[in-house]
Design a protein around this motif. Structure first.
Motif, short mmCIF file in Angstrom:
data_model
loop_
_atom_site.label_atom_id
_atom_site.label_comp_id
_atom_site.label_asym_id
_atom_site.label_seq_id
_atom_site.Cartn_x
_atom_site.Cartn_y
_atom_site.Cartn_z
N ILE A 175 0.84 -1.19 0.00
CA ILE A 175 0.00 0.00 0.00
C ILE A 175 0.88 1.25 0.00
CG2 ILE A 175 -1.70 1.35 1.29
CD1 ILE A 175 -2.80 -1.15 -0.13
N ASP A 176 0.73 2.06 -1.03
CA ASP A 176 1.46 3.32 -1.14
C ASP A 176 0.53 4.43 -0.65
OD1 ASP A 176 2.62 5.75 -2.09
OD2 ASP A 176 3.84 4.57 -3.49
N VAL A 177 0.83 4.98 0.54
CA VAL A 177 -0.05 6.01 1.09
C VAL A 177 0.08 7.32 0.32
CG1 VAL A 177 -0.21 5.00 3.39
CG2 VAL A 177 1.68 6.56 2.87
N ALA A 178 1.24 7.53 -0.31
CA ALA A 178 1.38 8.72 -1.17
C ALA A 178 0.46 8.63 -2.38
CB ALA A 178 2.83 8.87 -1.62
N ASN A 179 0.27 7.42 -2.88
CA ASN A 179 -0.64 7.24 -4.01
C ASN A 179 -2.10 7.43 -3.61
OD1 ASN A 179 1.61 6.71 -5.51
ND2 ASN A 179 1.26 4.50 -5.68
N LEU A 180 -2.43 7.05 -2.37
CA LEU A 180 -3.78 7.33 -1.88
C LEU A 180 -4.02 8.85 -1.81
CD1 LEU A 180 -4.19 4.71 1.01
CD2 LEU A 180 -5.14 4.60 -1.30
N HIS A 181 -2.99 9.59 -1.40
CA HIS A 181 -3.11 11.04 -1.38
C HIS A 181 -3.24 11.60 -2.80
CE1 HIS A 181 -2.51 15.23 -0.39
NE2 HIS A 181 -1.45 15.29 -1.17
N THR A 182 -2.44 11.08 -3.73
CA THR A 182 -2.52 11.52 -5.12
C THR A 182 -3.93 11.32 -5.67
OG1 THR A 182 -0.19 10.96 -5.48
CG2 THR A 182 -1.58 11.18 -7.43
N ASN A 183 -4.50 10.17 -5.42
CA ASN A 183 -5.83 9.87 -5.95
C ASN A 183 -6.93 10.68 -5.23
OD1 ASN A 183 -4.56 8.10 -7.65
ND2 ASN A 183 -5.11 6.27 -6.49
N VAL A 185 -6.44 13.89 -4.37
CA VAL A 185 -6.39 15.20 -5.03
C VAL A 185 -6.90 15.10 -6.46
CG1 VAL A 185 -4.88 17.08 -5.77
CG2 VAL A 185 -4.48 15.96 -3.57
N ASN A 186 -6.45 14.08 -7.19
CA ASN A 186 -6.73 14.01 -8.63
C ASN A 186 -8.07 13.39 -8.98
OD1 ASN A 186 -4.20 15.09 -8.95
ND2 ASN A 186 -3.23 13.19 -9.60
N ARG A 187 -8.58 12.50 -8.12
CA ARG A 187 -9.80 11.78 -8.47
C ARG A 187 -10.89 11.90 -7.40
NH1 ARG A 187 -7.91 6.22 -11.45
NH2 ARG A 187 -7.64 5.40 -9.35
N GLY A 188 -10.61 12.70 -6.38
CA GLY A 188 -11.62 12.92 -5.35
C GLY A 188 -11.90 11.71 -4.50
N GLU A 189 -10.98 10.78 -4.37
CA GLU A 189 -11.20 9.55 -3.60
C GLU A 189 -10.74 9.73 -2.16
OE1 GLU A 189 -9.17 6.58 -5.86
OE2 GLU A 189 -10.61 6.64 -7.52
N ASP A 190 -11.56 9.31 -1.23
CA ASP A 190 -11.30 9.48 0.19
C ASP A 190 -10.32 8.42 0.69
OD1 ASP A 190 -11.33 9.85 2.90
OD2 ASP A 190 -13.47 9.52 3.17
N PRO A 191 -9.10 8.81 1.13
CA PRO A 191 -8.15 7.80 1.61
C PRO A 191 -8.67 7.00 2.79
CG PRO A 191 -7.07 9.93 1.28
CD PRO A 191 -8.54 10.16 1.15
N SER A 192 -9.42 7.64 3.67
CA SER A 192 -9.94 6.94 4.84
C SER A 192 -10.93 5.86 4.44
CB SER A 192 -10.60 7.93 5.80
OG SER A 192 -11.05 7.27 6.96
N ARG A 193 -11.77 6.16 3.44
CA ARG A 193 -12.71 5.15 2.96
C ARG A 193 -11.96 3.97 2.33
NH1 ARG A 193 -17.43 5.53 -1.76
NH2 ARG A 193 -18.05 3.34 -1.57
#
Length: 464
Positions: A175-183, A185-193
């Protein structure tokens, strides 16, 4: 599951610094940059000290419509064995498209592109992962990627997609947490969800990296300091489960050694604080009505990847990649502006990696190298690897009478000849040009002026 601890991505540019850093439990090396028979001395010394080395692949394209290439799988297995690694990792991505399944030209992205979260794509990915698992001597973990673009008509969230992948294959997750952050910002996806939906028991380790934002788009550069939002997502993950390993990635723009050590300290402290807080606040948990799949229980097979499903995925991926690298119209449902951002990013990456793979080219061409390469890339998709891309770029310039300086043109000619085999194919356009008096004179001048430069081989593979 292997307990890895805290690590850093090993790169030749920081190899000496990594060896000196205190508290480095393990390192990760880009698999394609390591030759099993000639391991870098730095990696050998780290292994002798008991530091674990994990090969991290970037070219399998497990999310692509085609089955994994046997030669690439063999190469990845050889690197795992040579390094004595407890596992290997790859990406949930596609990196090439076209070919037999689409009756269209083969195209290379030169980068990791997102897989559509559909039932077809999931079935294809699961089968490809199982093929890879059977071919590898150690367990496989796969990484979620960062994306600039979103597929239309997706049927699952990222967490649901990864949950089903683990359930069907038993694969571990990187799991890349930086990629969760990227997505986010870019795709409106909630990292916590996404973390809510993930099977956290399947996590093999975690990536942490930096990037930058420009015009509302987050670029996962691996060339900047880790921002606080990424550390916050790491803390959220660590509050749910203590990850077996956490690794700092840095690929370019390397800071001084002390700055890397400070980032590693921040990562350690983030994990320690989150896990301690979670432990002190824990009460008797309520039974989970839908427990996450545990790979130890064995996979639960899902629907097979039918030939029709593979072809549907192939056509969709080929249409997207062609729009990104060949200038064809954007497929229906995609954001055209965002595709242009992605297209420019792919071109810039090609220019950077070709400059690393063939460092003589910027030296010969001079200040115009980047502009010349981007102009070439806009109309000429990459159909092979980066070394072939470098040769094709040089050929493109020579056929256009470039560089304008005769000596530089001769140096570029000699470079191209040295790498194109002892005798270019008869009838090749560049062969005809080389027979001209102008070409022969330029080549003689170049060899008189710079003997030894033209014959240097460009061996290193690109860092990713």
């Amino acid at each position: 599951m292997a307990q890895l601890g805290t690590g850093i991505g090993w790169r030749p540019e920081i190899a000496d610094a990594v060896e000196r850093m205190p508290g480095i439990d393990w390192v990760e090396a880009v698999a394609e940059n390591v030759c099993p028979g000639h391991l870098p001395d730095s990696l050998l010394r780290l292994r002798e000290r008991g530091v674990t080395v994990v090969p991290h692949g970037v070219s399998l394209g497990l999310g692509g419509a085609e089955r994994p290439d046997e030669a690439r799988l063999t190469a990845l297995a050889e690197r795992a064995e040579a390094l004595g690694s407890p596992l290997v990792t790859e990406h949930i991505a596609f990196v090439r498209a076209g070919g037999a399944l689409t009756a269209s030209p083969h195209l290379e992205a030169g980068h990791l592109l997102p897989v559509p979260r559909t039932r077809d794509a999931l079935a294809v990915l699961c089968e490809n992962v199982r093929i890879a698992q059977d071919a590898l001597p150690v367990p496989l973990a796969v990484e979620n990627i960062a994306a600039l673009i979103s597929w239309p008509g997706e049927e699952m969230t990222e967490g649901q997609f990864l949950y089903e992948l683990v359930e069907r294959t038993g694969v571990r997750l990187l799991i890349d947490v930086a990629n969760l952050h990227t997505n986010h910002v870019n795709r409106g996806e909630d990292p916590s969800r996404a973390l809510d939906e993930l099977p956290v028991e399947a996590i093999a380790y975690v990536h942490v990296a930096g990037g930058f934002e420009r015009d509302g788009v987050w670029h996962d550069s691996h060339a900047h300091a880790v921002p606080q939002p990424v550390l916050d997502i790491l803390a959220d993950l660590a509050s749910r489960t203590r990850p077996p390993g956490v690794l700092l990635e840095r690929d370019e723009n390397f800071p001084e050694e002390g700055e890397l050590e400070r980032e590693l300290t921040a990562i350690r402290e983030t994990v320690a604080t989150a896990t301690a807080t979670a432990g002190s606040a824990a009460a008797a948990p309520a039974p989970d009505p839908d427990p996450a799949p545990d790979p130890a229980d064995g996979p639960v097979p899902g629907p097979a990847a039918t030939p029709e499903a593979r072809q549907r995925v192939a056509l969709a991926q080929a249409a997207l990649l062609s729009a990104l690298v060949a200038g064809t119209p954007a497929p229906e449902g995609f954001d055209g502006a965002r595709l242009r951002v992605q297209s420019r990013a792919l071109g810039a990456k090609r220019a950077d990696v070709v400059a690393k793979v063939a460092p003589e080219l910027p030296w010969i061409i001079g200040e115009s190298y980047r502009a010349d390469f981007l102009g070439y890339a806009r109309t000429r998709p990459m159909t092979g690897g980066y070394r072939q891309d470098a040769l094709d770029f040089a050929e493109h310039l020579l056929l256009a009478g470039r560089p304008e300086d005769a000596v530089a043109r001769g140096e570029l000619t000699a470079w191209w000849l040295e790498r194109s085999g002892p005798k270019p194919l008869d009838g090749h356009p560049l062969t005809r040009w080389l027979r001209t008096r102008t070409a022969r004179l330029a080549l003689r001048r170049a060899r008189r002026r710079a003997p030894g430069h033209a014959g240097v081989d460009a061996d290193p593979a690109p860092a990713t």
